[in-house]
Design an enzyme around this catalytic site. Sequence first.
Site, short mmCIF file in Angstrom:
data_model
loop_
_atom_site.label_atom_id
_atom_site.label_comp_id
_atom_site.label_asym_id
_atom_site.label_seq_id
_atom_site.Cartn_x
_atom_site.Cartn_y
_atom_site.Cartn_z
N GLU A 292 0.83 -1.20 0.00
CA GLU A 292 0.00 0.00 0.00
C GLU A 292 0.87 1.26 0.00
O GLU A 292 0.58 2.23 -0.70
CB GLU A 292 -0.93 -0.04 1.22
N GLU B 150 1.28 6.50 -7.06
CA GLU B 150 0.15 7.13 -7.73
C GLU B 150 0.11 8.64 -7.59
O GLU B 150 -0.41 9.31 -8.46
CB GLU B 150 -1.18 6.47 -7.37
N HIS C 12 15.86 -12.80 -2.82
CA HIS C 12 15.53 -13.61 -4.00
C HIS C 12 15.49 -12.75 -5.26
O HIS C 12 14.87 -13.13 -6.25
CB HIS C 12 14.20 -14.34 -3.76
N LYS D 37 -11.02 8.23 -9.75
CA LYS D 37 -11.37 7.65 -8.46
C LYS D 37 -12.15 6.35 -8.61
O LYS D 37 -11.92 5.38 -7.92
CB LYS D 37 -12.19 8.67 -7.67
#
Length: 610
Positions: free
Chosen positions: A483, A490, A506, A605
């Site tokens: 998040e 964004e 990894h 949105k």
Amino acid sequence: MCGIVGYWGPEKPKKVILDGLRSLEYRGYDSAGVAIFDSSKLKVVRSPGKLSQLEEKIKSSEFTGPSGIGHTRWATHGAPNEKNAHPHKVGSIAVVHNGIIENYIEIKEKLAKKKIMPSSDTDSELIAHLLSLECKKGKNLLEATLNVIPQLRGAYSILVVNEDEPDTLLAFKNATPMLVGIGEKEIIIASDVQAFISRTNRVAYLEDGEIVLSKKGQVKFFNVRGQEITNKKIHEVKWNSVMAEKAGFDHFMQKEIFEQPQALRQTMESHVDHDSMTVKLKPTGLTDAQFKKFSRIQLIACGTAWHAALVAKYFFERVTKISTQVDIASEFRYGHSILEKDTLVIVVTQSGETADTLACLRLCKKEGHKTLAVVNVPHSSIDRESHGRLYTNAGPEIGVCSTKAFTSQIVALQLLALHMARLRKSCKVTEIQEHVRALLELPSQVEVCLNHDKWFKEAALSLTAYRGFLYIGRGVNYPVALEGALKLKEITYLHAEGYPSGELKHGPIALVDSSMAVVAMASKDELYEKNVSNIEEVRARGAQIIAIGTEDDAHLRRLSRHYLSIPKATWATNSILMAIPVQLLSYHVAVALKRDVDQPRNLAKSVTVE
Ligand code: M6R
């Protein structure tokens, strides 16, 4: 995506339509346009860019009314220029459209055979041509619409005015939202209640395949066979226009971050029994007997809501002991997943309109599964269509970058899990009580985090120059890392990745050098020491560390360039508190970089197309 407003009434339509479009600009801001009556002529004005450009263009134009339509666009087909802006006018018909007409090539070819060449690159203009052709055959607007609907495939909300009928508005939809606001002496048709909530709270929600025809303010609803629907329900919406204002904050995102203590209180309100310190959910639409019977849980969501669902998976499995799957809606939708018979499908969504999430809900219902929506917008499509619902009650979220929706979704999902755990006796009463206490403490702990904003800002100001960002965490904090990276991407357009800390070796650790900033979630929990080792590893390779930990953690402070603290919490509420610094870091980086915080480029949105 795309915002639509139509008005008929005694007011100047230009004002009502522009006010409506302003509140819908979060749905898209690539271009804007209006078609409004000026005496008997339907005047179309369009402009690329944000609504302010259109406003400038029509600031001295008088439109006498009585009706008109407007549009703010999130471009799908065709560049965001004036030619592709809506409304599209063909003959006497002007159309605004939200969605995608999937068979537009087929329609274009059909029109080409009639020597009709569209003047734009959009799928939307074709709808105006089809309606105009029907009207030329002598059909009225409703008859024309009934003939056009079977020719369209895809997701659409379409609003139409006809130059020959100034007192008429007509709208129809499939899979994207369309609402009718019914005022004293006026009608407003729009994509979202926010477009007219300052004028009326009486709302009819158009269902797929329904048509609304408003003539001189008289509203009638029809099905696709042209039969009148006489029992259409009118709802009274509780949100008000003040809730959708910035209230002294610089941005909606900032306001919504600071609203989280209140939002979380509202999420929990009346679901908690304070005497027994347990969760008894208000009726959800699913019975206690059903909650006892489910043997699998499937969570489905997109974007931030998907991250909230990922956090919730850990909690569901630990307290309900039910195996829990989480999928991204756009993947689940075409993934041919096999769900066992007694699976509870939980869709998580702020808007309740996300196209892929809605499609998954429908798919699962069709396959006979019980569905429950964790949803913020009451009466949204997903709210209306799911078997059960649990409102996050966070109030309107306007900023494109989702913040209070995330934390309230996690809390709502934890309440649901605790409710099920109590019914199924899957964990000790004392354990449930401990979780409830932690949840009740959460709003004031979020306030503590918000009071540290100046430290988050200070850290953010030193981050603008980095080449890349890694957000790392383990367990419930891994989805918070995802998040955090999403928030940064964004609204700042900087590159960021979220990774489970244990996965760095990894591959991703190869990216690490002194130009990389690592935001590490390392609260004091059972995984703390492992997280610290991972921080040491990236630090040894030159990365700048921004650590988020519990209270004053001297060790983490020593390891990091910036140390940000959250109050002491449980493993389950840590993840919610972690979200606050993560949100504020992104916010301040975006402001420092002069980004458009509430309307980041290329986004909208409400994602009502797949
Ligand atoms: O309305 P929904 O919760 O269904 O929306 C899901 C995503 O589109 C949304 O969370 C998106 O990822 C946000 N822009 C993230 O900040």
